[in-house]
Design a protein around this motif. Structure first.
Motif, PDB file in Angstrom:
ATOM      1  N   ASP A  20       0.853  -1.189   0.000  1.00 35.22           N
ATOM      2  CA  ASP A  20       0.000   0.000   0.000  1.00 35.22           C
ATOM      3  C   ASP A  20       0.892   1.243   0.000  1.00 35.22           C
ATOM      4  O   ASP A  20       1.109   1.888   1.016  1.00 35.22           O
ATOM      5  N   GLY A  21       1.468   1.519  -1.181  1.00 36.17           N
ATOM      6  CA  GLY A  21       2.348   2.669  -1.295  1.00 36.17           C
ATOM      7  C   GLY A  21       3.785   2.374  -0.910  1.00 36.17           C
ATOM      8  O   GLY A  21       4.502   3.259  -0.427  1.00 36.17           O
ATOM      9  N   LEU A  22       4.242   1.151  -1.160  1.00 32.43           N
ATOM     10  CA  LEU A  22       5.616   0.780  -0.841  1.00 32.43           C
ATOM     11  C   LEU A  22       6.592   1.582  -1.708  1.00 32.43           C
ATOM     12  O   LEU A  22       6.538   1.517  -2.936  1.00 32.43           O
ATOM     13  N   PRO A  23       7.517   2.347  -1.098  1.00 33.81           N
ATOM     14  CA  PRO A  23       8.505   3.091  -1.898  1.00 33.81           C
ATOM     15  C   PRO A  23       9.410   2.128  -2.660  1.00 33.81           C
ATOM     16  O   PRO A  23       9.889   1.138  -2.106  1.00 33.81           O
ATOM     17  N   ALA A  24       9.645   2.407  -3.941  1.00 35.28           N
ATOM     18  CA  ALA A  24      10.426   1.485  -4.769  1.00 35.28           C
ATOM     19  C   ALA A  24      11.129   2.253  -5.882  1.00 35.28           C
ATOM     20  O   ALA A  24      10.782   3.401  -6.197  1.00 35.28           O
ATOM     21  N   TYR A  25      12.123   1.596  -6.475  1.00 38.78           N
ATOM     22  CA  TYR A  25      12.858   2.137  -7.608  1.00 38.78           C
ATOM     23  C   TYR A  25      12.814   1.131  -8.754  1.00 38.78           C
ATOM     24  O   TYR A  25      12.936  -0.071  -8.529  1.00 38.78           O
ATOM     25  N   ARG A  26      12.641   1.653  -9.965  1.00 38.56           N
ATOM     26  CA  ARG A  26      12.596   0.757 -11.118  1.00 38.56           C
ATOM     27  C   ARG A  26      14.014   0.362 -11.513  1.00 38.56           C
ATOM     28  O   ARG A  26      14.873   1.219 -11.721  1.00 38.56           O
ATOM     29  N   LEU A  27      14.258  -0.952 -11.605  1.00 40.63           N
ATOM     30  CA  LEU A  27      15.573  -1.467 -11.987  1.00 40.63           C
ATOM     31  C   LEU A  27      15.689  -1.712 -13.483  1.00 40.63           C
ATOM     32  O   LEU A  27      16.718  -1.456 -14.091  1.00 40.63           O
ATOM     33  N   SER A  28      14.653  -2.268 -14.059  1.00 33.11           N
ATOM     34  CA  SER A  28      14.697  -2.621 -15.478  1.00 33.11           C
ATOM     35  C   SER A  28      14.208  -1.462 -16.332  1.00 33.11           C
ATOM     36  O   SER A  28      13.621  -0.494 -15.826  1.00 33.11           O
ATOM     37  N   GLU A  29      14.419  -1.587 -17.636  1.00 34.62           N
ATOM     38  CA  GLU A  29      13.727  -0.681 -18.546  1.00 34.62           C
ATOM     39  C   GLU A  29      12.238  -0.960 -18.413  1.00 34.62           C
ATOM     40  O   GLU A  29      11.819  -2.075 -18.087  1.00 34.62           O
ATOM     41  N   GLU A  30      11.442   0.062 -18.675  1.00 27.35           N
ATOM     42  CA  GLU A  30      10.001  -0.129 -18.541  1.00 27.35           C
ATOM     43  C   GLU A  30       9.526  -1.203 -19.526  1.00 27.35           C
ATOM     44  O   GLU A  30       9.845  -1.163 -20.712  1.00 27.35           O
ATOM     45  N   GLY A  31       8.792  -2.190 -18.996  1.00 27.76           N
ATOM     46  CA  GLY A  31       8.287  -3.287 -19.812  1.00 27.76           C
ATOM     47  C   GLY A  31       9.262  -4.429 -19.998  1.00 27.76           C
ATOM     48  O   GLY A  31       8.955  -5.400 -20.698  1.00 27.76           O
ATOM     49  N   ARG A  32      10.441  -4.347 -19.369  1.00 29.64           N
ATOM     50  CA  ARG A  32      11.462  -5.399 -19.516  1.00 29.64           C
ATOM     51  C   ARG A  32      11.658  -6.164 -18.209  1.00 29.64           C
ATOM     52  O   ARG A  32      12.717  -6.716 -17.951  1.00 29.64           O
ATOM     53  N   GLY A  33      10.624  -6.228 -17.397  1.00 32.63           N
ATOM     54  CA  GLY A  33      10.748  -6.879 -16.098  1.00 32.63           C
ATOM     55  C   GLY A  33      11.002  -8.372 -16.175  1.00 32.63           C
ATOM     56  O   GLY A  33      11.867  -8.907 -15.469  1.00 32.63           O
ATOM     57  N   VAL A  34      10.266  -9.063 -17.032  1.00 27.58           N
ATOM     58  CA  VAL A  34      10.414 -10.518 -17.140  1.00 27.58           C
ATOM     59  C   VAL A  34      11.795 -10.877 -17.673  1.00 27.58           C
ATOM     60  O   VAL A  34      12.453 -11.795 -17.161  1.00 27.58           O
ATOM     61  N   ALA A  35      12.245 -10.157 -18.681  1.00 26.69           N
ATOM     62  CA  ALA A  35      13.584 -10.418 -19.221  1.00 26.69           C
ATOM     63  C   ALA A  35      14.663 -10.166 -18.169  1.00 26.69           C
ATOM     64  O   ALA A  35      15.683 -10.869 -18.125  1.00 26.69           O
ATOM     65  N   SER A  36      14.434  -9.189 -17.302  1.00 29.16           N
ATOM     66  CA  SER A  36      15.445  -8.819 -16.309  1.00 29.16           C
ATOM     67  C   SER A  36      15.585  -9.841 -15.192  1.00 29.16           C
ATOM     68  O   SER A  36      16.610  -9.851 -14.502  1.00 29.16           O
ATOM     69  N   ILE A  37      14.568 -10.689 -14.986  1.00 29.76           N
ATOM     70  CA  ILE A  37      14.677 -11.680 -13.913  1.00 29.76           C
ATOM     71  C   ILE A  37      15.205 -13.029 -14.418  1.00 29.76           C
ATOM     72  O   ILE A  37      15.297 -13.986 -13.653  1.00 29.76           O
ATOM     73  N   ALA A  38      15.580 -13.090 -15.697  1.00 30.90           N
ATOM     74  CA  ALA A  38      16.097 -14.353 -16.237  1.00 30.90           C
ATOM     75  C   ALA A  38      17.349 -14.797 -15.490  1.00 30.90           C
ATOM     76  O   ALA A  38      17.507 -15.981 -15.165  1.00 30.90           O
TER      77      ALA A  38
END
Length: 580
Positions: free
Chosen positions: A277-295
């Motif tokens: 519920d509003g957890l502060p976070a930072y984007r690691l991957s390029e937007e839309g590349r989340g699945v590829a980034s966890i390979a």
């Protein structure tokens, strides 16, 4: 009754000795590939520590599982996950022993992963499942390394790979939502709302979060645009980094712990449902590349899973059963003097040796890749073998551990002995990070995406291992068996290439098993050929190669993957409904 004569017999319990010294295959493998005295000395000392202290801590974690305290005595919501002191000691130990750090220590070159995983292999059965947060911590460090170690995750990377207990962090992996399963593309509903400072706030419900007491986590979410819309499917997912922290009132920032999961096994480790519920976070991957980034994360965690499987077979059951056979008398003689009992233990030993060599070969390939020494051939092998080894060893572990419990008779079924917990914990190995069927389909995707090059690398490498055994007459039957099975597998691949995709999908599971059995046979043969191999190494290779190695070829001949099979399978499963 207090003075009644009850007899003088009491069963002797098996004794856990130094698992490094008790494992001839582990020591032989390291002597062959990694004979550095400092490493062998470290593993020996760690083995002593495991037998004397750590095993007791792991048992304490089983007896004192985590619990959730929602509120403090004055009604404030705190959501504290209370873990045992032993669990906390295991975190400190993990830092001190470098159980993650070794994998990122360049001084060990291409063998750093073999060294790290050998240590985890010794640790795993006594770890009280602390190997699970270590797997996710290792996976998180790998992802951060692959996307670039820079703010805001630079400090996190240093902590994840630290050897200092006061600085060491563990990471969670919060991917699974209420739809569950491996299909995160359609199952992820969590949204990420951009903030003015470039960070995000996460909102959603995570249905299954392992090691929920971690210091940070990686998770998937969909970025909302200004209108509040998100992109569906996998292409809408991005990877985020978030720290787990509390505000000045002691409340978790942006997280509510709904409940702890009540699981079949792995009860030592807190697994929870979380409301973000509003957890502060930072984007690691390029937007839309989340699945590829966890390979990269999946590669690491699947290898950890495989190490745990091989370790469960080797240590907690086989080594203990072996010791127990020298103590327990039945029908007038020790169990070790009953040929049928020893045959059973020997079959378990062969399975365990195959699993160990499979996992270590994947670790070898990973080490080469991370050191920049891997050829394209090596990378193809690593990509193919990672899901194959994970799915195969997970199934092996459940079967071997179950057989091992039998070797203790009724005592194997008694909770006080700790034996039933081994079997419960083993069951997760075929489920976590992809079930057997999901990973089998991953193997097919791997073949398709590489245009068959992964199979080309596989066939070439197995043939080279067999060529190394030419002239070793004692291994001829094993070499012929693996060579014949490899030819059958090549024929299957040629035939399947001309069939519809559904044909290969039906064959996927048997194909993965065949890949694993043939490759294990080649590795056992190769290990039996080195100059310091023992007659037992040869015997293990021969025994492994007596089984059917290429399941997929024999089932193909029986028409198991023909177009009619799917409808007939469904009719059989739903027979009762059809009759109605």
């Amino acid at each position: 009754f207090s003075r009644a004569r009850v007899g003088s017999f009491f069963q002797e319990q098996p004794v856990l000795k130094n698992p490094f010294l008790e494992d001839a295959l582990l020591r032989g493998y390291l002597k062959r590939h990694l004979p550095e005295e400092a490493i062998l000395s470290d593993l020996n000392a760690f083995g002593e520590r495991v037998a004397k202290d750590i095993d007791t801590w792991g048992r304490e974690c089983e007896l004192n599982p985590p619990r959730l305290v929602h509120f403090d005595p004055w009604g404030r919501r705190v959501d504290h996950i209370v873990t045992s002191e032993a669990w906390k000691r295991l975190k400190d130990l993990s830092a001190q022993e470098g159980l993650v750090a070794i994998g990122y220590d360049k001084s060990f070159g291409e063998w750093r992963r073999v060294y790290q995983m050998s240590k985890l292999y010794i640790f795993s059965p006594s770890s009280g499942l602390y190997t699970c947060p270590l797997a996710m911590t290792d996976g998180a460090a790998k992802v951060i390394q692959s996307v670039g170690v820079s703010p805001p995750v630079e400090e996190a990377y240093r902590r994840l790979t630290s050897r200092q207990p006061e600085r060491f962090w563990t990471s969670g992996q919060w991917m699974t939502e209420r739809q569950g399963g491996s299909d995160v593309g359609t199952g992820t509903e969590t949204v990420a709302i951009p903030q003015a400072d470039g960070s995000y706030r996460l909102h959603g419900f995570k249905w299954f979060t392992s090691a929920t007491d971690a210091d940070m986590t990686l998770t998937l979410a969909r970025v909302q645009d200004r209108s509040g819309s998100t992109t569906p499917g996998s292409r809408g997912l991005s990877l985020f980094y978030a720290e787990v922290s509390r505000d000045e009132d002691g409340r978790l920032r942006g997280i509510e712990v709904q409940r702890l999961k009540d699981k079949l096994g792995t009860r030592q480790m807190p697994t929870a449902e979380l409301l973000l519920d509003g957890l502060p976070a930072y984007r690691l991957s390029e937007e839309g590349r989340g699945v590829a980034s966890i390979a990269n994360m999946l590669t690491i965690t699947r290898i950890h899973n495989s190490i745990s499987a091989a370790a469960a077979m080797r240590r907690q059951v086989l080594q203990l059963a072996r010791d127990y056979a020298t103590r327990r008398t039945a029908f007038g003689k020790l169990l070790k003097d009953h040929p049928l009992h020893m045959q059973t233990l020997a079959r378990m030993e062969v399975e365990t040796r195959a699993a160990f060599l499979l996992v270590m070969d994947v670790c070898r390939l990973l080490g080469r890749e991370e050191s920049g020494l891997a050829s394209e051939f090596d990378r193809h092998l690593l990509r193919l073998l990672t899901p194959v080894v994970k799915l195969f060893t997970g199934k092996q572990a459940v079967a071997v551990v179950s057989e091992g419990l039998e070797s203790f008779g009724g005592q194997g079924y008694i909770e006080d002995t700790g034996m039933p917990g081994i079997l419960r914990d083993a069951q997760v190995l075929s489920i976590w990070e992809g079930t057997t069927n999901v990973l089998s389909l991953d193997v097919l995707r791997c073949v398709a995406r590489s245009s068959g090059m992964v199979l080309h690398a596989y066939f070439a490498h197995v043939k080279s291992l067999l060529a190394g055994a030419s002239g070793v007459s004692s291994l001829d039957p094993a070499v012929k068996a693996v060579g014949g099975a490899l030819s059958e597998l090549e024929q299957f691949v040629q035939i399947a290439a001309s069939r519809s995709p559904s044909y290969l999908e039906l064959a996927a599971r048997d194909l993965a098993y065949s890949l694993a059995r043939i490759y294990a046979g080649a590795l056992l043969i190769d290990h039996a050929c080195w100059k310091d191999a023992s007659p037992n190494d040869t015997y293990a290779a021969l025994r492994w190669c007596e089984q059917e190695l290429c399941l997929v070829a024999s089932k193909q001949k029986r028409g198991c993957y023909d177009s009619s099979s799917a409808s007939m399978d469904a009719a059989l499963v739903y027979d009762n409904l059809i009759q109605k």
